[in-house]
Design a protein around this motif. Structure first.
Motif, PDB file in Angstrom:
ATOM      1  N   LEU A  73       0.812  -1.213   0.000  1.00 25.18           N
ATOM      2  CA  LEU A  73       0.000   0.000   0.000  1.00 25.18           C
ATOM      3  C   LEU A  73       0.851   1.271   0.000  1.00 25.18           C
ATOM      4  CD1 LEU A  73      -2.997  -0.869   2.333  1.00 25.18           C
ATOM      5  CD2 LEU A  73      -3.026  -0.475  -0.127  1.00 25.18           C
ATOM      6  N   HIS A  74       2.131   1.126   0.290  1.00 27.60           N
ATOM      7  CA  HIS A  74       3.028   2.280   0.239  1.00 27.60           C
ATOM      8  C   HIS A  74       3.475   2.599  -1.190  1.00 27.60           C
ATOM      9  CE1 HIS A  74       3.556   1.164   4.585  1.00 27.60           C
ATOM     10  NE2 HIS A  74       3.179   2.415   4.629  1.00 27.60           N
ATOM     11  N   LEU A  75       3.165   1.725  -2.127  1.00 31.57           N
ATOM     12  CA  LEU A  75       3.502   1.991  -3.526  1.00 31.57           C
ATOM     13  C   LEU A  75       2.570   3.068  -4.070  1.00 31.57           C
ATOM     14  CD1 LEU A  75       3.912  -1.693  -4.811  1.00 31.57           C
ATOM     15  CD2 LEU A  75       5.732  -0.057  -4.327  1.00 31.57           C
ATOM     16  N   PRO A  76       3.117   4.105  -4.674  1.00 33.38           N
ATOM     17  CA  PRO A  76       2.269   5.182  -5.196  1.00 33.38           C
ATOM     18  C   PRO A  76       1.193   4.698  -6.165  1.00 33.38           C
ATOM     19  CG  PRO A  76       4.571   5.835  -5.242  1.00 33.38           C
ATOM     20  CD  PRO A  76       4.542   4.373  -4.851  1.00 33.38           C
ATOM     21  N   SER A  77       1.481   3.659  -6.930  1.00 28.27           N
ATOM     22  CA  SER A  77       0.500   3.181  -7.911  1.00 28.27           C
ATOM     23  C   SER A  77      -0.687   2.469  -7.271  1.00 28.27           C
ATOM     24  CB  SER A  77       1.179   2.267  -8.925  1.00 28.27           C
ATOM     25  OG  SER A  77       1.752   1.160  -8.262  1.00 28.27           O
ATOM     26  N   LEU A  78      -0.604   2.180  -5.960  1.00 24.69           N
ATOM     27  CA  LEU A  78      -1.714   1.504  -5.274  1.00 24.69           C
ATOM     28  C   LEU A  78      -2.442   2.428  -4.293  1.00 24.69           C
ATOM     29  CD1 LEU A  78      -0.143  -2.007  -4.559  1.00 24.69           C
ATOM     30  CD2 LEU A  78      -1.565  -1.284  -6.491  1.00 24.69           C
ATOM     31  N   ILE A  79      -2.102   3.692  -4.320  1.00 29.03           N
ATOM     32  CA  ILE A  79      -2.683   4.639  -3.370  1.00 29.03           C
ATOM     33  C   ILE A  79      -4.197   4.754  -3.537  1.00 29.03           C
ATOM     34  CG2 ILE A  79      -2.425   6.765  -4.708  1.00 29.03           C
ATOM     35  CD1 ILE A  79      -1.378   6.556  -1.099  1.00 29.03           C
ATOM     36  N   ASP A  80      -4.697   4.490  -4.739  1.00 34.89           N
ATOM     37  CA  ASP A  80      -6.134   4.613  -5.016  1.00 34.89           C
ATOM     38  C   ASP A  80      -6.870   3.283  -4.875  1.00 34.89           C
ATOM     39  OD1 ASP A  80      -5.068   3.281  -7.224  1.00 34.89           O
ATOM     40  OD2 ASP A  80      -6.453   4.226  -8.626  1.00 34.89           O
ATOM     41  N   CYS A  81      -6.290   2.347  -4.116  1.00 38.54           N
ATOM     42  CA  CYS A  81      -6.865   1.006  -4.035  1.00 38.54           C
ATOM     43  C   CYS A  81      -7.470   0.694  -2.676  1.00 38.54           C
ATOM     44  CB  CYS A  81      -5.793  -0.046  -4.328  1.00 38.54           C
ATOM     45  SG  CYS A  81      -5.297  -0.103  -6.048  1.00 38.54           S
ATOM     46  N   ARG A  82      -8.392  -0.218  -2.727  1.00 40.07           N
ATOM     47  CA  ARG A  82      -8.960  -0.841  -1.546  1.00 40.07           C
ATOM     48  C   ARG A  82      -8.303  -2.212  -1.438  1.00 40.07           C
ATOM     49  NH1 ARG A  82     -13.850   0.250   0.418  1.00 40.07           N
ATOM     50  NH2 ARG A  82     -14.514   1.214  -1.534  1.00 40.07           N
ATOM     51  N   ARG A  83      -8.030  -2.662  -0.209  1.00 40.82           N
ATOM     52  CA  ARG A  83      -7.413  -3.978  -0.007  1.00 40.82           C
ATOM     53  C   ARG A  83      -8.462  -4.954   0.504  1.00 40.82           C
ATOM     54  NH1 ARG A  83      -4.628  -6.797   4.376  1.00 40.82           N
ATOM     55  NH2 ARG A  83      -5.193  -5.052   5.709  1.00 40.82           N
ATOM     56  N   LEU A  84      -8.664  -6.023  -0.236  1.00 40.06           N
ATOM     57  CA  LEU A  84      -9.491  -7.139   0.217  1.00 40.06           C
ATOM     58  C   LEU A  84      -8.545  -8.225   0.687  1.00 40.06           C
ATOM     59  CD1 LEU A  84     -11.647  -5.667  -1.472  1.00 40.06           C
ATOM     60  CD2 LEU A  84     -12.366  -7.906  -2.308  1.00 40.06           C
ATOM     61  N   PHE A  85      -8.925  -8.973   1.706  1.00 43.36           N
ATOM     62  CA  PHE A  85      -8.013 -10.006   2.162  1.00 43.36           C
ATOM     63  C   PHE A  85      -8.737 -11.262   2.606  1.00 43.36           C
ATOM     64  CE2 PHE A  85      -8.770  -7.141   5.718  1.00 43.36           C
ATOM     65  CZ  PHE A  85      -9.089  -7.989   6.765  1.00 43.36           C
ATOM     66  N   LEU A  86      -8.004 -12.341   2.517  1.00 53.41           N
ATOM     67  CA  LEU A  86      -8.413 -13.665   2.975  1.00 53.41           C
ATOM     68  C   LEU A  86      -7.306 -14.121   3.910  1.00 53.41           C
ATOM     69  CD1 LEU A  86     -10.345 -16.161   2.546  1.00 53.41           C
ATOM     70  CD2 LEU A  86      -8.738 -16.882   0.785  1.00 53.41           C
ATOM     71  N   ARG A  87      -7.629 -14.377   5.153  1.00 55.43           N
ATOM     72  CA  ARG A  87      -6.627 -14.710   6.159  1.00 55.43           C
ATOM     73  C   ARG A  87      -6.718 -16.159   6.606  1.00 55.43           C
ATOM     74  NH1 ARG A  87      -4.099 -11.935   4.557  1.00 55.43           N
ATOM     75  NH2 ARG A  87      -3.755  -9.757   4.941  1.00 55.43           N
ATOM     76  N   ASN A  88      -5.564 -16.809   6.561  1.00 51.04           N
ATOM     77  CA  ASN A  88      -5.401 -18.161   7.107  1.00 51.04           C
ATOM     78  C   ASN A  88      -6.459 -19.151   6.615  1.00 51.04           C
ATOM     79  OD1 ASN A  88      -3.088 -17.461   8.567  1.00 51.04           O
ATOM     80  ND2 ASN A  88      -4.338 -16.614  10.200  1.00 51.04           N
ATOM     81  N   TYR A  89      -6.683 -19.123   5.310  1.00 52.59           N
ATOM     82  CA  TYR A  89      -7.573 -20.100   4.686  1.00 52.59           C
ATOM     83  C   TYR A  89      -6.873 -21.457   4.769  1.00 52.59           C
ATOM     84  CZ  TYR A  89     -10.315 -22.343   0.943  1.00 52.59           C
ATOM     85  OH  TYR A  89     -11.102 -23.186   0.204  1.00 52.59           O
ATOM     86  N   GLU A  90      -7.450 -22.371   5.523  1.00 50.67           N
ATOM     87  CA  GLU A  90      -6.814 -23.665   5.779  1.00 50.67           C
ATOM     88  C   GLU A  90      -7.253 -24.697   4.755  1.00 50.67           C
ATOM     89  OE1 GLU A  90      -7.465 -26.922   9.146  1.00 50.67           O
ATOM     90  OE2 GLU A  90      -6.451 -25.124   9.907  1.00 50.67           O
ATOM     91  N   VAL A  91      -6.266 -25.285   4.094  1.00 53.48           N
ATOM     92  CA  VAL A  91      -6.523 -26.374   3.153  1.00 53.48           C
ATOM     93  C   VAL A  91      -5.618 -27.544   3.519  1.00 53.48           C
ATOM     94  CG1 VAL A  91      -7.274 -24.866   1.267  1.00 53.48           C
ATOM     95  CG2 VAL A  91      -4.871 -25.457   1.449  1.00 53.48           C
TER      96      VAL A  91
END
Length: 130
Positions: free
Chosen positions: A5-23
Motif C-alpha cells: 500500500l506504500h507503492l504510489p501506484s496503489l494509493i487509489d486502491c482498496r485492499r481485500l483479504f483472505l486470512r489463514n484459509y486452511e486447506v
C-alpha cells in the motif's frame, strides 16, 4: 516485506483479504510428503482500484466477491500433488491477477506443522498489473 500500500501506484486502491484459509493438500518433495496431505494456510491480499470497488447501491455485483478468492484456491488445490510452496503461491497469484478488477495481489502460503520449534515455514509473492 513492507506493505504494498506504500507503492504510489496503489494509493487509489482498496485492499481485500483472505486470512489463514486452511486447506489440506498433498504438497512436498520428500517421499513421506507425497503419501499424505499436509495442512497449509493461505493468505491473499487483493488491491482493487476504488473506482472498481466503491458500491453506489450496496450491491455485491459492484465489488469483488470474497468467494472468488476461496473458489479459485480450492479449484487449484484439487488439481493434485504440488512439489513446492513457490509453485502454489505463483499459481494462486496468477489466478488472482486474472480477475479484471484486480490491480495487484499478494499471496502467501504457510506449512505450520513442519517444525516443532517454529510457527510455520512459508513463501510470499507479490504481483502487479501494468
Amino acid at each position: 516485506m513492507s506493505s504494498p500500500l506504500h507503492l504510489p501506484s496503489l494509493i487509489d486502491c482498496r485492499r481485500l483479504f483472505l486470512r489463514n484459509y486452511e486447506v489440506w493438500i498433498n504438497i512436498g518433495v520428500h517421499d513421506f510428503e507425497k503419501r499424505g496431505e499436509q495442512r497449509v494456510l493461505i493468505n491473499v491480499d487483493l488491491f482493487i482500484p476504488l473506482a472498481k470497488s466503491t458500491p453506489r447501491e450496496d450491491e455485491l455485483h459492484e465489488v469483488v466477491d470474497y468467494d472468488f478468492m476461496r473458489r479459485s484456491i480450492a479449484e487449484r488445490v484439487k488439481q493434485g500433488h504440488i512439489h513446492l510452496q513457490e509453485t502454489l503461491c505463483d499459481d494462486v497469484l496468477a489466478l488472482m491477477l486474472a480477475h479484471p478488477s484486480v490491480k495487484a495481489a499478494r499471496v502467501s502460503t504457510e506449512k505450520p506443522d513442519v517444525y516443532p520449534d517454529c510457527d510455520a515455514v512459508g513463501v510470499e509473492v507479490f504481483g502487479m498489473k501494468d
